[in-house]
Design an enzyme around this catalytic site. Structure first.
Site, mmCIF file in Angstrom:
data_model
loop_
_atom_site.group_PDB
_atom_site.id
_atom_site.type_symbol
_atom_site.label_atom_id
_atom_site.label_comp_id
_atom_site.label_asym_id
_atom_site.label_seq_id
_atom_site.Cartn_x
_atom_site.Cartn_y
_atom_site.Cartn_z
ATOM 1 N N TRP A 153 -14.262 -4.069 -1.479
ATOM 2 C CA TRP A 153 -15.001 -3.862 -0.229
ATOM 3 C C TRP A 153 -15.053 -2.367 0.077
ATOM 4 O O TRP A 153 -14.191 -1.616 -0.390
ATOM 5 C CB TRP A 153 -14.367 -4.637 0.936
ATOM 6 C CG TRP A 153 -12.925 -4.294 1.220
ATOM 7 C CD1 TRP A 153 -11.830 -4.952 0.779
ATOM 8 C CD2 TRP A 153 -12.423 -3.188 1.996
ATOM 9 N NE1 TRP A 153 -10.675 -4.343 1.216
ATOM 10 C CE2 TRP A 153 -11.007 -3.263 1.980
ATOM 11 C CE3 TRP A 153 -13.009 -2.156 2.713
ATOM 12 C CZ2 TRP A 153 -10.183 -2.343 2.635
ATOM 13 C CZ3 TRP A 153 -12.195 -1.234 3.372
ATOM 14 C CH2 TRP A 153 -10.814 -1.332 3.331
ATOM 15 N N GLU B 74 -2.190 5.898 7.107
ATOM 16 C CA GLU B 74 -3.084 5.752 5.950
ATOM 17 C C GLU B 74 -3.747 7.081 5.602
ATOM 18 O O GLU B 74 -3.945 7.405 4.428
ATOM 19 C CB GLU B 74 -4.161 4.692 6.237
ATOM 20 C CG GLU B 74 -3.652 3.279 6.457
ATOM 21 C CD GLU B 74 -3.298 2.556 5.165
ATOM 22 O OE1 GLU B 74 -3.511 3.118 4.086
ATOM 23 O OE2 GLU B 74 -2.784 1.424 5.253
ATOM 24 N N GLU C 170 -6.486 2.890 -1.754
ATOM 25 C CA GLU C 170 -5.875 3.171 -0.448
ATOM 26 C C GLU C 170 -6.790 4.037 0.427
ATOM 27 O O GLU C 170 -6.798 3.909 1.647
ATOM 28 C CB GLU C 170 -4.532 3.885 -0.638
ATOM 29 C CG GLU C 170 -3.412 2.996 -1.140
ATOM 30 C CD GLU C 170 -2.873 2.093 -0.049
ATOM 31 O OE1 GLU C 170 -3.156 2.327 1.133
ATOM 32 O OE2 GLU C 170 -2.168 1.126 -0.390
ATOM 33 N N HIS D 155 -8.727 2.582 3.270
ATOM 34 C CA HIS D 155 -8.058 2.060 4.467
ATOM 35 C C HIS D 155 -8.171 3.033 5.633
ATOM 36 O O HIS D 155 -8.568 2.679 6.735
ATOM 37 C CB HIS D 155 -6.580 1.757 4.177
ATOM 38 C CG HIS D 155 -6.395 0.757 3.072
ATOM 39 N ND1 HIS D 155 -5.169 0.457 2.541
ATOM 40 C CD2 HIS D 155 -7.286 -0.012 2.394
ATOM 41 C CE1 HIS D 155 -5.294 -0.460 1.603
ATOM 42 N NE2 HIS D 155 -6.576 -0.751 1.490
ATOM 43 N N GLU E 67 4.802 -1.551 0.566
ATOM 44 C CA GLU E 67 3.529 -2.264 0.463
ATOM 45 C C GLU E 67 3.628 -3.621 1.156
ATOM 46 O O GLU E 67 2.692 -4.061 1.805
ATOM 47 C CB GLU E 67 3.122 -2.457 -1.008
ATOM 48 C CG GLU E 67 2.784 -1.172 -1.732
ATOM 49 C CD GLU E 67 1.427 -0.583 -1.344
ATOM 50 O OE1 GLU E 67 0.730 -1.149 -0.488
ATOM 51 O OE2 GLU E 67 1.083 0.463 -1.912
ATOM 52 N N THR F 174 3.484 -3.089 4.867
ATOM 53 C CA THR F 174 2.113 -2.807 5.285
ATOM 54 C C THR F 174 1.283 -4.080 5.327
ATOM 55 O O THR F 174 0.467 -4.267 6.232
ATOM 56 C CB THR F 174 1.470 -1.801 4.303
ATOM 57 O OG1 THR F 174 2.420 -0.807 4.000
ATOM 58 C CG2 THR F 174 0.253 -1.175 4.905
ATOM 59 N N ASP G 50 -5.377 -5.956 0.285
ATOM 60 C CA ASP G 50 -5.147 -4.862 -0.689
ATOM 61 C C ASP G 50 -3.663 -4.552 -0.806
ATOM 62 O O ASP G 50 -3.131 -4.375 -1.905
ATOM 63 C CB ASP G 50 -5.846 -3.574 -0.220
ATOM 64 C CG ASP G 50 -7.345 -3.593 -0.483
ATOM 65 O OD1 ASP G 50 -7.831 -4.533 -1.110
ATOM 66 O OD2 ASP G 50 -8.014 -2.632 -0.041
ATOM 67 N N GLU G 51 -2.993 -4.473 0.352
ATOM 68 C CA GLU G 51 -1.568 -4.119 0.350
ATOM 69 C C GLU G 51 -0.773 -5.180 -0.419
ATOM 70 O O GLU G 51 0.187 -4.869 -1.120
ATOM 71 C CB GLU G 51 -1.011 -4.001 1.783
ATOM 72 C CG GLU G 51 -1.820 -3.141 2.745
ATOM 73 C CD GLU G 51 -1.891 -1.661 2.405
ATOM 74 O OE1 GLU G 51 -1.570 -1.294 1.265
ATOM 75 O OE2 GLU G 51 -2.280 -0.878 3.283
ATOM 76 N N HIS H 292 -1.098 -4.520 -4.038
ATOM 77 C CA HIS H 292 -0.275 -3.354 -4.413
ATOM 78 C C HIS H 292 1.204 -3.736 -4.439
ATOM 79 O O HIS H 292 1.954 -3.314 -5.315
ATOM 80 C CB HIS H 292 -0.502 -2.196 -3.422
ATOM 81 C CG HIS H 292 -1.925 -1.717 -3.387
ATOM 82 N ND1 HIS H 292 -2.455 -0.985 -2.348
ATOM 83 C CD2 HIS H 292 -2.938 -1.879 -4.278
ATOM 84 C CE1 HIS H 292 -3.722 -0.709 -2.614
ATOM 85 N NE2 HIS H 292 -4.036 -1.250 -3.770
HETATM 86 FE FE LIG Z 1 -0.776 0.046 0.196
HETATM 87 FE FE LIG Z 2 -2.956 1.161 2.871
#
Ligand SMILES: [Fe+2]
Ligand SMILES: [Fe+2]
Length: 488
Positions: A81, A126, A164, A167, A218, A221, A250-251, A254
């Protein structure tokens, strides 16, 4: 990367015990007393290159494994995205674009300022991404040697950074368009933070320590962005909720990558890895944004964390949950092949979650007896004071002549006076004015409003922030203003 407060920043006695810092609300200096102090700085003597040189070979030998098991956890760019998908469409005709911005602003109405404090803190964290890439590239054996190295580790670091990067971009643009926050102060905070650096305790250029840290971060987050998504949905902003949920996803990916790396290290080098986990948990996982500073409030990170804790976006319980999740995921309780120092750390880490919870329960009980802090944030317009409405208490001292039923003297804080005068921002003041015009001296009294109105209109102009406020209440000045307008 990580956004939020960990257990060591709640304003409870537990916080002080675990963080070693003076974060207890009763000991914290009022902001006005500490304003203009310099920002927090890193300790000078940090341990560096603590990984034995021969362990570099471990990471070299793991390159094909990382290529097969870590790099696939990245998403191809065309499947990711992008911020513009959630934001007002600037390719539309200008009026349509403005309508979309207006709709975005309208959606924020149900979200309190406290929520925005946390969202801003997340975004600032971020935005300090360059710092985190620098830290990853400080790890011996995995750093990007050239800036475009084809090694698996370097490829991961660059692609992770690129993921990242979206974000901060997304949250920053949303916050800018929302009109709810002071972007200048936020931008200054980002600049201070990037200049300050990252982890105070240092990760010692040691990827064993570093990947334990990033695993924890991560997941933290993921938890906190997930909670900001939930609160955005409850507050009536489904698009913000989707934004935060996508960041959280996403986090999570990760987290999975870093947790998998530690899992592999535990398999091939259990004692060294167990020592690294114990080392990081004894240091406590501090957030990369803990050196945050806005040029005014040297405790801004603690204050931001306090609000996050109160909104249940990131709490001490979350810290314990993450620790216990990792202990379970890495099967630390059943880990074999350890030497005596490794077994000692195994015992410490496996029992830590329960100890944190016990301490937190006691701290929560004590915190309930302490009056909540009232905080100011430069990030929010007008420096709104942050507190729950139910927590607000007004103090009013009154001297009364009981025989004559008259108030002789009253003393109150500006909060109380603001509330009192806010009644006149309703058309009530206008009603009193119209009645005065009509009945003159025989105007019927409407409770204490008539008296309040009279008192206000007799106050000197210097007590009003603008002449409009005075005109609003004063018959004479309002009439004079009207006449002036007719003449003009
Ligand atoms: Fe992250
Ligand atoms: Fe992040």
């Amino acid at each position: 990367m990580q956004t939020l407060a960990f257990f060591n920043i709640t304003t409870t006695p537990l916080a002080c015990m675990l963080s070693g810092g003076a974060t207890n609300s009763r000991r914290q200096k009022p902001i006005s007393a500490v304003a203009k102090l310099p920002p927090p700085t890193l300790r000078r003597h940090q341990i560096t290159h603590s990984m034995p040189p021969e362990k570099v070979e471990v990471f070299k030998s793991l390159e094909p494994w990382a290529s097969k098991h870590v790099l696939p956890l990245l998403k191809p760019v065309d499947k990711c995205w992008q911020p513009s998908e959630f934001l007002p469409d600037s390719t539309k005709p200008v009026n349509d674009f403005i309508d979309e911005v207006r709709a975005l602003q309208d959606r924020t109405i149900g979200l309190p300022d406290e929520y925005f404090v946390v969202l801003v803190g997340d975004m600032i964290t971020e935005e300090a991404l360059p710092t985190y890439q620098t830290v990853l590239n400080s790890f011996d054996g995995v750093r990007d040697q050239t800036g475009a190295s084809p090694s698996s580790w370097a490829t991961w670091i660059r692609a992770w950074t690129a993921e990242e990067n979206r974000h901060g971009d997304l949250l920053k643009t949303y916050l800018y368009l929302s009109g709810r926050v002071d972007m200048l102060m936020i931008e200054r905070t980002v600049q201070y933070l990037i200049g300050a650096g990252c982890v105070r305790h240092g990760l010692e250029n040691n990827p064993y320590l570093g990947f334990v840290y990033t695993s924890f971060q991560e997941r933290a987050t993921f938890v906190s962005h997930g909670n900001t998504a939930r609160l955005a949905k409850e507050g009536g902003d489904p698009i913000l909720a989707r934004m935060c949920a996508n960041i959280a996803a996403d986090e999570k990916r990760h987290e999975n990558a870093y947790v998998t790396i530690i899992e592999k290290l535990l398999e091939i080098d259990p004692n060294e890895t167990m020592l690294a986990i114990g080392n990081m948990m004894r240091k406590k996982i501090v957030m990369p944004a803990h050196l945050m500073y806005d040029g005014r409030d040297p405790n801004i990170f603690e204050h931001f964390s306090y609000v996050a804790n109160r909104l249940r976006i990131y709490t001490a319980s979350d810290y314990a949950d993450i620790l216990e999740f990792l202990v379970g995921r890495w099967r630390l309780e059943k880990l074999e092949g350890l030497k005596s120092d490794g077994r000692c750390e195994q015992e410490f880490v496996c029992g830590l979650g329960a100890r944190i919870r016990k301490l937190q329960e006691r701290a929560d009980e004590r915190a309930e007896k302490v009056e909540p802090q009232r905080l100011k944030f430069s990030w929010i317009f007008n420096n709104h004071k942050m507190s729950n409405a139910k927590d607000v208490k007004f103090t009013l001292k009154v001297m009364i002549n009981k025989q004559k039923s008259k108030v002789l003297f009253a003393e109150a804080g500006s909060d109380f006076v603001d509330v009192l005068l806010s009644f006149l921002t309703l058309p009530l003041g206008r009603i009193v004015m119209v009645l005065n015009d009509h009945y003159g001296d025989k105007t019927p009294a409407i409770g204490s409003l008539t008296t309040l109105y009279k008192g206000l209109s007799n106050l000197d102009d210097v007590h009003f922030p603008s002449m409009f406020d005075k005109f609003f209440c004063s018959v004479q000045k309002a009439q004079a203003h009207q006449k002036q307008n007719v003449i003009n």
